[in-house]
Design a protein around this motif. Structure first.
Motif, PDB file in Angstrom:
ATOM      1  N   ALA A 187       0.836  -1.202   0.000  1.00 23.93           N
ATOM      2  CA  ALA A 187       0.000   0.000   0.000  1.00 23.93           C
ATOM      3  C   ALA A 187       0.873   1.255   0.000  1.00 23.93           C
ATOM      4  O   ALA A 187       0.598   2.229  -0.713  1.00 23.93           O
ATOM      5  CB  ALA A 187      -0.925  -0.004   1.215  1.00 23.93           C
ATOM      6  N   PHE A 188       1.946   1.241   0.800  1.00 23.82           N
ATOM      7  CA  PHE A 188       2.885   2.363   0.827  1.00 23.82           C
ATOM      8  C   PHE A 188       3.514   2.565  -0.551  1.00 23.82           C
ATOM      9  O   PHE A 188       3.640   3.696  -1.033  1.00 23.82           O
ATOM     10  CB  PHE A 188       3.964   2.101   1.870  1.00 23.82           C
ATOM     11  N   SER A 189       3.896   1.462  -1.201  1.00 25.32           N
ATOM     12  CA  SER A 189       4.502   1.545  -2.532  1.00 25.32           C
ATOM     13  C   SER A 189       3.532   2.134  -3.547  1.00 25.32           C
ATOM     14  O   SER A 189       3.904   2.986  -4.360  1.00 25.32           O
ATOM     15  CB  SER A 189       4.949   0.151  -2.988  1.00 25.32           C
ATOM     16  N   GLY A 190       2.273   1.678  -3.488  1.00 23.43           N
ATOM     17  CA  GLY A 190       1.269   2.233  -4.386  1.00 23.43           C
ATOM     18  C   GLY A 190       1.060   3.714  -4.149  1.00 23.43           C
ATOM     19  O   GLY A 190       0.879   4.495  -5.098  1.00 23.43           O
ATOM     20  N   GLY A 191       1.118   4.117  -2.874  1.00 20.28           N
ATOM     21  CA  GLY A 191       0.971   5.532  -2.551  1.00 20.28           C
ATOM     22  C   GLY A 191       2.123   6.369  -3.080  1.00 20.28           C
ATOM     23  O   GLY A 191       1.924   7.465  -3.607  1.00 20.28           O
ATOM     24  N   VAL A 192       3.344   5.849  -2.958  1.00 16.24           N
ATOM     25  CA  VAL A 192       4.521   6.571  -3.461  1.00 16.24           C
ATOM     26  C   VAL A 192       4.443   6.754  -4.964  1.00 16.24           C
ATOM     27  O   VAL A 192       4.669   7.851  -5.495  1.00 16.24           O
ATOM     28  CB  VAL A 192       5.809   5.816  -3.078  1.00 16.24           C
ATOM     29  N   VAL A 193       4.111   5.668  -5.676  1.00 11.31           N
ATOM     30  CA  VAL A 193       4.027   5.734  -7.138  1.00 11.31           C
ATOM     31  C   VAL A 193       2.952   6.727  -7.570  1.00 11.31           C
ATOM     32  O   VAL A 193       3.170   7.574  -8.460  1.00 11.31           O
ATOM     33  CB  VAL A 193       3.744   4.333  -7.723  1.00 11.31           C
ATOM     34  N   ALA A 194       1.775   6.647  -6.954  1.00 15.66           N
ATOM     35  CA  ALA A 194       0.677   7.547  -7.311  1.00 15.66           C
ATOM     36  C   ALA A 194       1.016   8.995  -6.991  1.00 15.66           C
ATOM     37  O   ALA A 194       0.685   9.914  -7.755  1.00 15.66           O
ATOM     38  CB  ALA A 194      -0.600   7.128  -6.596  1.00 15.66           C
ATOM     39  N   LEU A 195       1.672   9.216  -5.850  1.00 15.19           N
ATOM     40  CA  LEU A 195       2.067  10.570  -5.470  1.00 15.19           C
ATOM     41  C   LEU A 195       3.020  11.170  -6.494  1.00 15.19           C
ATOM     42  O   LEU A 195       2.844  12.311  -6.946  1.00 15.19           O
ATOM     43  CB  LEU A 195       2.732  10.540  -4.094  1.00 15.19           C
ATOM     44  N   LEU A 196       4.024  10.403  -6.896  1.00 19.67           N
ATOM     45  CA  LEU A 196       4.997  10.886  -7.875  1.00 19.67           C
ATOM     46  C   LEU A 196       4.353  11.113  -9.239  1.00 19.67           C
ATOM     47  O   LEU A 196       4.676  12.078  -9.935  1.00 19.67           O
ATOM     48  CB  LEU A 196       6.159   9.897  -7.985  1.00 19.67           C
ATOM     49  N   LEU A 197       3.437  10.226  -9.615  1.00 19.66           N
ATOM     50  CA  LEU A 197       2.729  10.396 -10.885  1.00 19.66           C
ATOM     51  C   LEU A 197       1.886  11.675 -10.862  1.00 19.66           C
ATOM     52  O   LEU A 197       1.817  12.406 -11.851  1.00 19.66           O
ATOM     53  CB  LEU A 197       1.838   9.188 -11.163  1.00 19.66           C
ATOM     54  N   THR A 198       1.245  11.929  -9.735  1.00 18.90           N
ATOM     55  CA  THR A 198       0.406  13.123  -9.616  1.00 18.90           C
ATOM     56  C   THR A 198       1.251  14.394  -9.678  1.00 18.90           C
ATOM     57  O   THR A 198       0.859  15.390 -10.294  1.00 18.90           O
ATOM     58  CB  THR A 198      -0.382  13.100  -8.296  1.00 18.90           C
ATOM     59  N   LEU A 199       2.421  14.354  -9.067  1.00 20.87           N
ATOM     60  CA  LEU A 199       3.276  15.531  -9.021  1.00 20.87           C
ATOM     61  C   LEU A 199       3.984  15.802 -10.340  1.00 20.87           C
ATOM     62  O   LEU A 199       4.073  16.950 -10.787  1.00 20.87           O
ATOM     63  CB  LEU A 199       4.327  15.372  -7.911  1.00 20.87           C
ATOM     64  N   PHE A 200       4.476  14.727 -10.985  1.00 28.61           N
ATOM     65  CA  PHE A 200       5.372  14.932 -12.118  1.00 28.61           C
ATOM     66  C   PHE A 200       4.915  14.291 -13.420  1.00 28.61           C
ATOM     67  O   PHE A 200       5.597  14.391 -14.437  1.00 28.61           O
ATOM     68  CB  PHE A 200       6.770  14.401 -11.775  1.00 28.61           C
ATOM     69  N   GLY A 201       3.777  13.601 -13.410  1.00 25.36           N
ATOM     70  CA  GLY A 201       3.289  13.005 -14.644  1.00 25.36           C
ATOM     71  C   GLY A 201       3.901  11.641 -14.890  1.00 25.36           C
ATOM     72  O   GLY A 201       4.283  10.930 -13.962  1.00 25.36           O
ATOM     73  N   GLY A 202       4.013  11.266 -16.183  1.00 28.21           N
ATOM     74  CA  GLY A 202       4.463   9.933 -16.558  1.00 28.21           C
ATOM     75  C   GLY A 202       5.847   9.591 -16.040  1.00 28.21           C
ATOM     76  O   GLY A 202       6.675  10.463 -15.775  1.00 28.21           O
ATOM     77  N   GLY A 203       6.108   8.304 -15.903  1.00 25.28           N
ATOM     78  CA  GLY A 203       7.408   7.831 -15.465  1.00 25.28           C
ATOM     79  C   GLY A 203       7.390   7.171 -14.105  1.00 25.28           C
ATOM     80  O   GLY A 203       8.200   6.291 -13.829  1.00 25.28           O
ATOM     81  N   GLY A 204       6.468   7.574 -13.246  1.00 26.10           N
ATOM     82  CA  GLY A 204       6.460   7.051 -11.887  1.00 26.10           C
ATOM     83  C   GLY A 204       6.164   5.575 -11.785  1.00 26.10           C
ATOM     84  O   GLY A 204       6.645   4.899 -10.866  1.00 26.10           O
ATOM     85  N   SER A 205       5.409   5.044 -12.741  1.00 18.49           N
ATOM     86  CA  SER A 205       5.003   3.643 -12.648  1.00 18.49           C
ATOM     87  C   SER A 205       6.184   2.690 -12.740  1.00 18.49           C
ATOM     88  O   SER A 205       6.090   1.543 -12.293  1.00 18.49           O
ATOM     89  CB  SER A 205       3.971   3.315 -13.727  1.00 18.49           C
ATOM     90  N   VAL A 206       7.313   3.131 -13.315  1.00 16.87           N
ATOM     91  CA  VAL A 206       8.453   2.221 -13.434  1.00 16.87           C
ATOM     92  C   VAL A 206       9.067   1.908 -12.070  1.00 16.87           C
ATOM     93  O   VAL A 206       9.825   0.949 -11.940  1.00 16.87           O
ATOM     94  CB  VAL A 206       9.547   2.797 -14.363  1.00 16.87           C
ATOM     95  N   LEU A 207       8.743   2.699 -11.060  1.00 16.94           N
ATOM     96  CA  LEU A 207       9.270   2.425  -9.726  1.00 16.94           C
ATOM     97  C   LEU A 207       8.488   1.324  -9.017  1.00 16.94           C
ATOM     98  O   LEU A 207       8.939   0.818  -7.983  1.00 16.94           O
ATOM     99  CB  LEU A 207       9.236   3.690  -8.867  1.00 16.94           C
ATOM    100  N   ALA A 208       7.330   0.956  -9.557  1.00  8.98           N
ATOM    101  CA  ALA A 208       6.487  -0.042  -8.883  1.00  8.98           C
ATOM    102  C   ALA A 208       7.184  -1.393  -8.787  1.00  8.98           C
ATOM    103  O   ALA A 208       7.151  -2.041  -7.729  1.00  8.98           O
ATOM    104  CB  ALA A 208       5.154  -0.182  -9.607  1.00  8.98           C
ATOM    105  N   VAL A 209       7.819  -1.829  -9.857  1.00  5.66           N
ATOM    106  CA  VAL A 209       8.476  -3.142  -9.849  1.00  5.66           C
ATOM    107  C   VAL A 209       9.635  -3.182  -8.849  1.00  5.66           C
ATOM    108  O   VAL A 209       9.707  -4.112  -8.034  1.00  5.66           O
ATOM    109  CB  VAL A 209       8.945  -3.532 -11.267  1.00  5.66           C
TER     110      VAL A 209
END
Length: 260
Positions: A12-34
């Motif tokens: 859940a924390f990981s999903g929150g980090v990815v979503a937060l970064l995506l919201t702030l900076f747009g595309g690219g954040g999803s690559v941190l999920a893996v």
């Protein structure tokens, strides 16, 4: 299915980090999920991490798509054609990825991460232009671009927004802002297709997907007010975020090489 409370909390924390970064900076954040799933949550199989990541990206993209659609920013005919042809490509790409050893796939994934980080460092000038309408002349270009981008997104198990946006702009002539909004349908379609393909091989953990989704909702909610406050610092933040992705790419590559 994972039921360990610590693992679910970290997911859940990981999903929150990815979503937060995506919201702030747009595309690219999803690559941190893996990497987060592998090295923080503790997922052992790289294929499971990619499958869970793809499912989480798809669900988060649908949430973002609803907001963009409500604002009238999505060009639906172009979005649907790109998403449909790209989903077929994503199935092919993810099928190829499933045949590759997990650690070898991670090494290739690290290269994709580096490409995402470098693409984020490139300036993206805002160009004002008339928004396109789908016609027969542009349809083959959209279809080919969608299939190519979808194949790459499916192979690497990422949303592919950093490829979808330029693909839409090149094949239709739409502006950057419109392409970013329109791309979300393809991000959701490619992620869902990849996750579905991995699920057929038993490489999806529903518990982790649910936890990442819940965390993603919280991360998006936290990111919206922060995004408004960043103002002129967005460019600096985006550059720092790109640097983080490049550092993580090196880490993933080293770990993958050591595991081979």
């Amino acid at each position: 299915m994972t039921t360990d409370l610590l693992a679910l909390s970290l997911a859940a924390f990981s999903g929150g980090v990815v979503a937060l970064l995506l919201t702030l900076f747009g595309g690219g954040g999803s690559v941190l999920a893996v990497p987060l799933l592998l090295y923080l949550v503790g997922v052992k199989d790289p294929h499971v991490a990619i499958g869970v990541s793809a499912a989480g990206v798809a669900l988060n993209a649908l949430t973002a798509l609803a907001g963009q659609a409500k604002a009238g920013r999505v060009r639906w005919p172009c979005a649907i054609l790109f998403a449909v042809t790209g989903a077929a490509g994503a199935w092919v790409g993810s099928s190829l990825a499933k045949m590759i050893d997990g650690h070898q796939l991670l090494l290739i994934f690290a290269v994709a991460m580096a490409a995402v980080g470098l693409s984020m460092l490139r300036p993206k000038p805002v160009v004002v232009r008339a928004e396109p309408r789908l016609n027969w002349a542009m349809s083959p270009r959209i279809g080919l671009a969608g299939a190519g981008v979808g194949s790459a997104a499916g192979f690497f198990g990422i949303g592919g927004g950093f490829l979808i946006v330029p693909g839409l702009m090149a094949s239709t002539g739409m502006s950057l802002a419109t392409a970013q909004a329109t791309s979300l349908l393809s991000v959701a379609a490619f992620g869902a297709t990849t996750a579905g393909n991995y699920a057929l091989s038993g490489w999806i953990d529903p518990g982790l997907v649910a936890a990442m989704t819940v965390g993603g909702v919280a991360g998006t909610a936290a990111g919206l007010p922060l995004a408004r406050r960043l103002g002129a610092n967005v460019a600096l933040g985006r550059a720092l975020f790109a640097g983080l992705i490049l550092v993580v790419a090196v880490y993933v590559a080293v770990r993958a090489i050591l595991a081979l």
